[in-house]
Design an enzyme around this catalytic site. Structure first.
Site, PDB file in Angstrom:
ATOM      1  N   LYS A  92     -14.682  -3.970  35.561  1.00 56.30           N
ATOM      2  CA  LYS A  92     -15.061  -4.667  34.285  1.00 56.30           C
ATOM      3  C   LYS A  92     -16.006  -6.019  34.749  1.00 56.30           C
ATOM      4  O   LYS A  92     -16.926  -6.378  34.293  1.00 56.30           O
ATOM      5  CB  LYS A  92     -13.638  -4.986  33.732  1.00 56.30           C
ATOM      6  CG  LYS A  92     -14.127  -5.457  32.157  1.00 56.30           C
ATOM      7  CD  LYS A  92     -12.793  -5.901  31.675  1.00 56.30           C
ATOM      8  CE  LYS A  92     -11.687  -4.788  31.662  1.00 56.30           C
ATOM      9  NZ  LYS A  92     -10.479  -5.408  30.780  1.00 56.30           N
ATOM     10  N   LYS A 104      -4.495  -7.818  39.467  1.00 55.31           N
ATOM     11  CA  LYS A 104      -3.679  -7.923  38.380  1.00 55.31           C
ATOM     12  C   LYS A 104      -2.108  -8.162  38.766  1.00 55.31           C
ATOM     13  O   LYS A 104      -2.065  -7.998  40.048  1.00 55.31           O
ATOM     14  CB  LYS A 104      -3.551  -6.188  37.758  1.00 55.31           C
ATOM     15  CG  LYS A 104      -3.262  -6.194  36.296  1.00 55.31           C
ATOM     16  CD  LYS A 104      -4.492  -6.492  35.416  1.00 55.31           C
ATOM     17  CE  LYS A 104      -4.061  -6.293  34.020  1.00 55.31           C
ATOM     18  NZ  LYS A 104      -5.381  -6.236  33.072  1.00 55.31           N
ATOM     19  N   THR A 188     -11.313 -11.201  23.030  1.00 50.67           N
ATOM     20  CA  THR A 188     -11.214  -9.581  23.167  1.00 50.67           C
ATOM     21  C   THR A 188     -11.874  -8.952  22.141  1.00 50.67           C
ATOM     22  O   THR A 188     -12.759  -7.881  22.027  1.00 50.67           O
ATOM     23  CB  THR A 188      -9.969  -9.108  23.823  1.00 50.67           C
ATOM     24  OG1 THR A 188      -9.514  -9.849  24.973  1.00 50.67           O
ATOM     25  CG2 THR A 188     -10.199  -7.380  23.928  1.00 50.67           C
ATOM     26  N   ASN A 219      -2.808  -9.140  19.664  1.00 51.18           N
ATOM     27  CA  ASN A 219      -3.942  -9.955  19.848  1.00 51.18           C
ATOM     28  C   ASN A 219      -4.940  -9.294  19.679  1.00 51.18           C
ATOM     29  O   ASN A 219      -6.020  -9.696  19.114  1.00 51.18           O
ATOM     30  CB  ASN A 219      -3.888 -10.596  21.228  1.00 51.18           C
ATOM     31  CG  ASN A 219      -4.908 -11.586  21.881  1.00 51.18           C
ATOM     32  OD1 ASN A 219      -5.897 -11.117  21.689  1.00 51.18           O
ATOM     33  ND2 ASN A 219      -4.318 -12.548  22.269  1.00 51.18           N
TER      34      ASN A 219
HETATM   35  P1  NAD Z   1      -0.369  -7.363  22.486  1.00 51.14           P
HETATM   36  O1  NAD Z   1       0.747  -7.256  23.313  1.00 51.14           O
HETATM   37  O2  NAD Z   1      -0.855  -8.471  21.742  1.00 51.14           O
HETATM   38  O3  NAD Z   1      -0.435  -6.095  21.418  1.00 51.14           O
HETATM   39  C1  NAD Z   1       0.004  -4.874  21.687  1.00 51.14           C
HETATM   40  C2  NAD Z   1       0.149  -3.989  20.554  1.00 51.14           C
HETATM   41  O4  NAD Z   1       0.347  -2.590  20.631  1.00 51.14           O
HETATM   42  C3  NAD Z   1       1.302  -4.156  19.504  1.00 51.14           C
HETATM   43  O5  NAD Z   1       1.141  -4.651  18.188  1.00 51.14           O
HETATM   44  C4  NAD Z   1       2.378  -3.388  19.825  1.00 51.14           C
HETATM   45  O6  NAD Z   1       3.406  -3.286  18.812  1.00 51.14           O
HETATM   46  C5  NAD Z   1       1.512  -2.141  19.746  1.00 51.14           C
HETATM   47  N1  NAD Z   1       2.413  -1.125  20.677  1.00 51.14           N
HETATM   48  C6  NAD Z   1       2.836  -1.246  21.729  1.00 51.14           C
HETATM   49  N2  NAD Z   1       3.353  -0.015  21.807  1.00 51.14           N
HETATM   50  C7  NAD Z   1       2.877   0.945  21.074  1.00 51.14           C
HETATM   51  C8  NAD Z   1       2.882   2.323  20.901  1.00 51.14           C
HETATM   52  N3  NAD Z   1       3.674   2.985  21.927  1.00 51.14           N
HETATM   53  N4  NAD Z   1       2.156   3.008  19.937  1.00 51.14           N
HETATM   54  C9  NAD Z   1       1.303   2.044  19.083  1.00 51.14           C
HETATM   55  N5  NAD Z   1       1.487   0.592  19.307  1.00 51.14           N
HETATM   56  C10 NAD Z   1       2.083   0.148  20.149  1.00 51.14           C
HETATM   57  O7  NAD Z   1      -1.368  -6.745  23.410  1.00 51.14           O
HETATM   58  P2  NAD Z   1      -3.110  -6.932  23.212  1.00 51.14           P
HETATM   59  O8  NAD Z   1      -3.439  -8.367  24.034  1.00 51.14           O
HETATM   60  O9  NAD Z   1      -3.489  -6.841  22.221  1.00 51.14           O
HETATM   61  O10 NAD Z   1      -3.545  -6.021  24.337  1.00 51.14           O
HETATM   62  C11 NAD Z   1      -3.895  -4.594  23.986  1.00 51.14           C
HETATM   63  C12 NAD Z   1      -4.555  -3.731  24.847  1.00 51.14           C
HETATM   64  O11 NAD Z   1      -5.804  -4.280  25.082  1.00 51.14           O
HETATM   65  C13 NAD Z   1      -3.775  -3.716  26.530  1.00 51.14           C
HETATM   66  O12 NAD Z   1      -4.099  -2.176  26.977  1.00 51.14           O
HETATM   67  C14 NAD Z   1      -4.350  -4.593  26.915  1.00 51.14           C
HETATM   68  O13 NAD Z   1      -4.304  -4.330  28.336  1.00 51.14           O
HETATM   69  C15 NAD Z   1      -5.860  -4.684  26.509  1.00 51.14           C
HETATM   70  N6  NAD Z   1      -6.694  -5.709  26.745  1.00 51.14           N
HETATM   71  C16 NAD Z   1      -6.126  -7.081  26.148  1.00 51.14           C
HETATM   72  C17 NAD Z   1      -7.139  -7.975  26.230  1.00 51.14           C
HETATM   73  C18 NAD Z   1      -6.632  -9.327  25.729  1.00 51.14           C
HETATM   74  O14 NAD Z   1      -7.437 -10.280  26.165  1.00 51.14           O
HETATM   75  N7  NAD Z   1      -6.005  -9.352  24.924  1.00 51.14           N
HETATM   76  C19 NAD Z   1      -8.208  -8.028  27.120  1.00 51.14           C
HETATM   77  C20 NAD Z   1      -8.516  -6.761  27.768  1.00 51.14           C
HETATM   78  C21 NAD Z   1      -7.721  -5.741  27.522  1.00 51.14           C
END
Ligand code: NAD
Length: 428
Positions: A92, A104, A188, A219
């Site tokens: 990435k 990580k 993001t 998020n």
């Molecule tokens: P977060 O913890 O803020 O939110 C995760 C969401 O997923 C929550 O709403 C949770 O209830 C939901 N969830 C968890 N288990 C679930 C399931 N089994 N089925 C459906 N929903 C489910 O996380 P985030 O920061 O929003 O990140 C989400 C994804 O995006 C992750 O894979 C993370 O690695 C990726 N990501 C996030 C960022 C960032 O800056 N936040 C950057 C790159 C990648």
């Protein structure tokens, strides 16, 4: 699951290697992580008992610069899983042409079971244990699942305490008051929005004729849902871990987000479930049903391995934008390709987060604080450039967007490894 993920990641690399003139050194270096450490993280619980958690940090490859990658708090975190995530971060960062390698980390813990003070002690104790492996020129952590800016603030403070000097550049995703960047919390989603916008424009699709389902309302997912709705798209379904909500006319995302904010437990995590929202202008469906809705775009923004061999044939979306890392397995991708579904890879779609993390690190090192408009403009430019590079390679080589993204990244990593001095260099 971890072994499968790593296998999928290797398959992506093998596929991309066919389109890159890889040096022997690059092949050798990319086979395994440079560093994997496991540490014991002792925490004094509120009860007075001492509990020890397993903590990890993995640095996959640092040819292009110091390691960069989030810290995850989850009960299923293990070293194999983190190695895959660190591998994805390497590609990435290279795809976005950031001067970073990939890394990580994580702690095996269910963070929602800890009190706020226990969580702070855990975060500080983790930094005590990994302090020798991180630093602004060595490896720069950031938030990931179940970690956020509050936790990054504690961690940055602990690192500065250990070093007896102010070192904001050691961690990104900090609160703005502690040297964080404006827009990092929405980066993001903002980056994902740009990718969706660019790709749909190239395919002559209009937002108002486009329906979207988003899995995950955290998020990334919640902010993306709101931005898409504001941009004219019809967001018909969103979900959290407890279930999904659906409305064929389009959901009221603002109301759902307000509901989530009101149910914030102690400022660190949210204690809510979407299906409990008082505004009942929606139907309740399962997360599995959300993934197979008849929508134009599907954006999985929760976890890895959500679309697999088992449910891929039922997916009816035309395009999948991977907001999460690895939500579509390699075997599911093959089935979906056969059905004509276009998949836009996570290393491109969710790269806005690490890009604004990079801007935060630059600001910290220069002692600057940029305006939101400056951050937004730079992010927009970097995202659009990456989209056009990936589309160009995909068209030229007649390959999928996923393979094209890996090709762009791999060419950069390969050139850097060669410039460091390879076997060819020494033999000539
Ligand atoms: P977060 O913890 O803020 O939110 C995760 C969401 O997923 C929550 O709403 C949770 O209830 C939901 N969830 C968890 N288990 C679930 C399931 N089994 N089925 C459906 N929903 C489910 O996380 P985030 O920061 O929003 O990140 C989400 C994804 O995006 C992750 O894979 C993370 O690695 C990726 N990501 C996030 C960022 C960032 O800056 N936040 C950057 C790159 C990648």
């Amino acid at each position: 699951m971890s072994a499968e993920l790593l296998e999928d990641a290797r398959r992506a690399l093998d596929e991309a290697s066919k389109f890159v003139d890889l040096s022997e050194d690059a092949v050798e270096q990319l086979k395994r992580p440079e560093l994997s450490v496991k540490v014991s993280v002792p925490v004094r619980m509120d009860s007075g008992e001492l509990t020890t958690f397993a903590g990890y940090r993995v640095r996959y490859n640092t040819a292009m610069g110091p390691g960069k990658g989030g810290i995850r708090y989850h009960s299923e975190v293990d070293i194999d899983h983190l190695q895959t995530l660190a591998f994805w971060m390497t590609f990435k960062c290279a795809l976005m042409n950031l001067p970073y390698g990939g890394a990580k980390g994580g702690v095996q813990v269910d963070p929602k079971r800890l009190s706020r003070l226990e969580l702070e002690r855990l975060s500080r104790a983790y930094i005590n244990k990994v302090a020798d492996f991180i630093g602004p020129d060595r490896d720069i952590p950031a938030p990931d699942m179940y970690t956020n800016e509050i936790i990054m603030g504690w961690m940055a403070d602990q690192f500065s305490t250990i070093k007896r000097s102010f070192v904001p550049g050691v961690i990104t995703g900090k609160p703005v008051a502690l040297g964080g960047s404006v827009l990092r919390d929405r980066a993001t989603a903002t980056g994902a929005y740009v990718v969706i916008d660019e790709m749909l424009r190239a395919r002559e699709r209009r937002p108002e004729d486009t329906t979207v389902a988003i899995q995950g309302f955290g998020n990334a997912g919640a902010e993306l849902a709101e931005q898409l709705q504001n941009g004219g798209y019809q967001v018909v379904a969103v979900s959290d871990s407890k279930g999904a909500v659906y409305s064929a006319q389009g959901l009221d995302i603002k109301t759902l987000r307000d509901f989530k904010e009101k149910n914030s437990s102690d400022g660190v995590y949210h204690a809510y479930q979407l299906t409990d929202c008082e505004d009942k202008n929606f139907e309740q469906i399962s997360n599995q049903e959300l993934l197979t809705l008849d929508v134009d775009l599907l954006a999985p923004a929760a976890l890895e391995n959500q679309i697999t061999e088992e449910n891929a044939e039922e997916v009816r979306a035309e395009m999948i934008f991977e907001v999460a890392n690895g939500p579509v397995t390699a075997s599911a991708s093959e089935i979906l390709a056969g059905q004509g579904v276009e998949i836009v890879p996570g290393i491109l779609v969710n790269a806005g987060g690490v890009t604004v993390s990079y801007f935060e690190w630059v600001q910290n090192r220069r002692g600057e604080r940029w305006e939101e408009s400056q951050v937004r403009e730079r992010l927009d430019k970097k995202m659009r450039r990456a989209v056009s590079e990936v589309e160009e390679v995909a068209q030229k080589e007649d390959i999928s967007l996923t393979t094209a993204a890996y090709v762009v990244a791999l060419r950069r990593i390969n050139a850097t490894i060669e410039a460091h001095g390879t076997v060819d260099y020494y033999q000539s």
